[in-house]
Scaffold this motif. Sequence first.
Motif, PDB file in Angstrom:
ATOM      1  N   VAL A 113      -7.740   2.618   2.650  1.00  0.00           N
ATOM      2  CA  VAL A 113      -7.110   1.466   3.296  1.00  0.00           C
ATOM      3  C   VAL A 113      -8.162   0.414   3.631  1.00  0.00           C
TER       4      VAL A 113
ATOM      5  N   ALA B 165      -3.509   1.644   9.569  1.00  0.00           N
ATOM      6  CA  ALA B 165      -3.623   0.913   8.299  1.00  0.00           C
ATOM      7  C   ALA B 165      -3.310  -0.569   8.519  1.00  0.00           C
TER       8      ALA B 165
ATOM      9  N   ALA C 191       5.914  -3.378   7.314  1.00  0.00           N
ATOM     10  CA  ALA C 191       5.844  -1.925   7.182  1.00  0.00           C
ATOM     11  C   ALA C 191       7.050  -1.435   6.393  1.00  0.00           C
TER      12      ALA C 191
ATOM     13  N   TRP D 248      -0.287   5.180  10.255  1.00  0.00           N
ATOM     14  CA  TRP D 248       0.499   4.050   9.756  1.00  0.00           C
ATOM     15  C   TRP D 248       0.061   2.767  10.481  1.00  0.00           C
TER      16      TRP D 248
ATOM     17  N   ILE E 237       0.875  -1.173   0.000  1.00  0.00           N
ATOM     18  CA  ILE E 237       0.000   0.000   0.000  1.00  0.00           C
ATOM     19  C   ILE E 237       0.912   1.223   0.000  1.00  0.00           C
TER      20      ILE E 237
ATOM     21  N   VAL F  32       2.903  -2.108   4.208  1.00  0.00           N
ATOM     22  CA  VAL F  32       2.249  -0.798   4.277  1.00  0.00           C
ATOM     23  C   VAL F  32       3.309   0.287   4.398  1.00  0.00           C
TER      24      VAL F  32
ATOM     25  N   SER G 165      -1.885   6.287  -0.232  1.00  0.00           N
ATOM     26  CA  SER G 165      -3.086   5.534   0.158  1.00  0.00           C
ATOM     27  C   SER G 165      -3.166   5.378   1.673  1.00  0.00           C
ATOM     28  N   THR G 166      -2.011   5.196   2.315  1.00  0.00           N
ATOM     29  CA  THR G 166      -2.017   4.974   3.767  1.00  0.00           C
ATOM     30  C   THR G 166      -2.654   6.146   4.510  1.00  0.00           C
TER      31      THR G 166
ATOM     32  N   ASN H 245       4.686   4.025   5.131  1.00  0.00           N
ATOM     33  CA  ASN H 245       4.223   5.068   6.046  1.00  0.00           C
ATOM     34  C   ASN H 245       3.427   6.100   5.230  1.00  0.00           C
ATOM     35  N   PRO H 246       2.474   6.785   5.895  1.00  0.00           N
ATOM     36  CA  PRO H 246       1.745   7.825   5.170  1.00  0.00           C
ATOM     37  C   PRO H 246       2.683   8.966   4.793  1.00  0.00           C
TER      38      PRO H 246
END
Length: 264
Positions: free
Chosen positions: A119, A149, A163, A146, A108, A135, A112-113, A137-138
């Motif tokens: 999410v 998600a 992550a 984060w 992701i 995922v 998107s995060t 990090n945003p």
Amino acid sequence: MDLNELKNDWISEFANPMIIAGPCSAESEAQMLETAKRLKESGAEISAFRAGIWKPRTKPNGFEGVGVIGLNWLKKVKEEFGFKTATEVANAHHVFAALEADVDILWIGARSTVNPFTVQEIAQALRGTDKPVLVKNPVNPDLALWIGALERLLGQGVENIGAIHRGFSTYQKTKYRNIPNWQIALDFKNQFPNIPLFIDPSHICGNRTGLAGVAQEAFNVGYQGAIIESHCDPDNAWSDASQQITPEVLAGMITNLQVRNSDI
Ligand code: PEP
Ligand code: MN
């Protein structure tokens, strides 16, 4: 179940560190196969081949990814060179197409995060998958988003998760494209010591010269993997040209990285 109860043993199937490498974007079948061939011939221990098929670009009217045809090229990379494959999914349609094409690892993206609706949609589309889902990090420095998600994935029975630390947007001029803000990733690591953490030096640096230093800093504090952009002809890449490196340069860089033994 909460995130700290996960076994996270999926990563032990891969090398330590787990390196995911490949171009920012899939551009053509020839570019994908040439990059994969050279990654293979470089002798570098690459656990998976990455390529973005759907590209989240800042501005419209540019190259936004080749779309589903790129999934066929990922399949060819897997068949011809034996690499596991990885791509970004940013909505449910992407997830269904990627699962159907048997992409091995999904991630992701940072844009998107940041969006809980997005999410949630992705997590529901992934419901119950045992494929690893990573995922990023945003884009903004928000640890809770984060973690949230990852919790949304777990809430849908997605247990093989990890992550990716790809740095954070800033309006300040710095030497980084996205400032690493190491403390956020270290807080993440302290809170969830067992969730595999990857470094994405490519999107942190935005250039070629800083990659090795950022990757080494991450391995020094126990990250388990890295996702690094590599392209057969970096200068002419259709996205993120300035940060991509050839397979041969990547192989040299990996050889020189010191990895902390997780047993000490
Ligand atoms: C990428 O990996 O090519 C990408 C778009 O990354 P990010 O979501 O970190 O910007
Ligand atoms: Mn990129």
